[in-house]
Design an enzyme around this catalytic site. Structure first.
Site: not given
Ligand code: NAP
Length: 257
Positions: A165, A168-169
């Site tokens: 992760y 990638a980030k």
């Molecule tokens: P989340 O609630 O788990 O949502 C992930 C999203 O990514 C969902 O909409 C999911 O779609 C989509 N996704 C996953 N695999 C996919 C695929 N193969 N093709 C298309 N869509 C896909 O996560 P989140 O926390 O909102 O994260 C969103 C972004 O923020 C990510 O890039 C994550 O790395 C980043 N981020 C999050 C945090 C945190 O603390 N939450 C911190 C830093 C960065 P489906 O529902 O359709 O599967």
């Protein structure tokens, strides 16, 4: 009420059905942008609520904009062109792209499988490259556009258990900075946001022990909300942010300070 300054613009948000992606769709819609949100699966098994992407699109439409959903697995490189073509065909243009779709498959590096490494690199890094490359064609033609990549504090600081992760980030930050230099002269800005610990399904899966230890490392003393990140993404899409490119905006409550 947010003043509509993105009226007439069209945004694509990958993984826009839930979490940070959903909040971003709604923040852009509040500012007047029409939105396409992609999703990988309609079934929200966590909440027992099918059609979560459609529900998010309905919420956006209720704000007075056009909204389309698009099933597209970003792990498939071919999905990028499909998403861009569908956006331009469906809503007439493309102004803003938010590469938000992401997953985590945590494991200590010594135990990490090739499959865990490859899947996270494919979804969290390669997919953003494929989407940016496809989006640049219409943006270069119209000589304007905003590319916004959702990185992470884990792409700036290391995090044990997240070699895949974090790599990638961090790669997304390199991609962002290089693209910013390549296309700045054509009126296109390319930026990244780096969220810290945000309350979504992704972090809910980590459990209370990880949450409590993360909270201790956040100067503002609380986890972030998806809306905190969405507001920063929307800012980078607004005309007022037109002189910002190649930047990484941390939304982490001071975690990386
Ligand atoms: P989340 O609630 O788990 O949502 C992930 C999203 O990514 C969902 O909409 C999911 O779609 C989509 N996704 C996953 N695999 C996919 C695929 N193969 N093709 C298309 N869509 C896909 O996560 P989140 O926390 O909102 O994260 C969103 C972004 O923020 C990510 O890039 C994550 O790395 C980043 N981020 C999050 C945090 C945190 O603390 N939450 C911190 C830093 C960065 P489906 O529902 O359709 O599967």
């Amino acid at each position: 009420m947010f003043e509509a300054t993105l009226k007439g613009q069209v945004a694509l948000v990958t993984g826009g059905s839930r979490g940070i992606g959903r909040a971003t769709v709604l923040a852009l819609a509040q500012a007047g942008a029409d939105v396409v949100l992609s999703y990988s699966s309609q079934a929200d098994t966590r909440a027992g609520h099918p059609g979560i992407a459609d529900a998010t699109a309905d919420e956006a439409r209720a704000l007075g904009v056009r909204a389309l959903t698009l099933e597209a697995d970003v792990a498939d490189p071919a999905s990028a062109q499909v998403m861009i073509d569908s956006t331009v065909e469906g809503l007439g243009r493309l102004d803003i792209v938010v590469n938000n779709a992401g997953i985590a498959r945590d494991n200590l590096a010594i135990r990490m499988t090739n499959a865990e490494w490859d899947l996270v690199i494919a979804i969290d890094l390669s997919a953003a490259f494929h989407v940016c490359r496809a989006a640049l064609k219409p943006m270069l033609r119209q000589r304007s556009g905003r590319l916004i990549n959702v990185s992470s504090i884990a792409g700036i600081m290391g995090n044990p258990g997240q070699a895949n992760y974090s790599a990638a980030k961090a790669g997304l930050i390199g991609l962002t900075k290089t693209l910013a230099r390549e296309v700045g002269s054509r009126g296109i800005t390319v930026n990244a946001v780096a969220p810290g610990f945000i309350e979504t399904d992704m972090t809910a899966a980590l459990g209370d022990k990880v949450l409590n230890s993360a909270l201790g490392a956040i100067p503002l003393g609380r986890a972030g909300k998806a809306e905190d990140v969405a507001a920063a993404i929307r800012f980078l899409a607004l005309p007022e942010a037109g002189y910002i490119t190649g930047c990484v905006l941390q939304i982490d409550g001071g975690m990386g300070a």
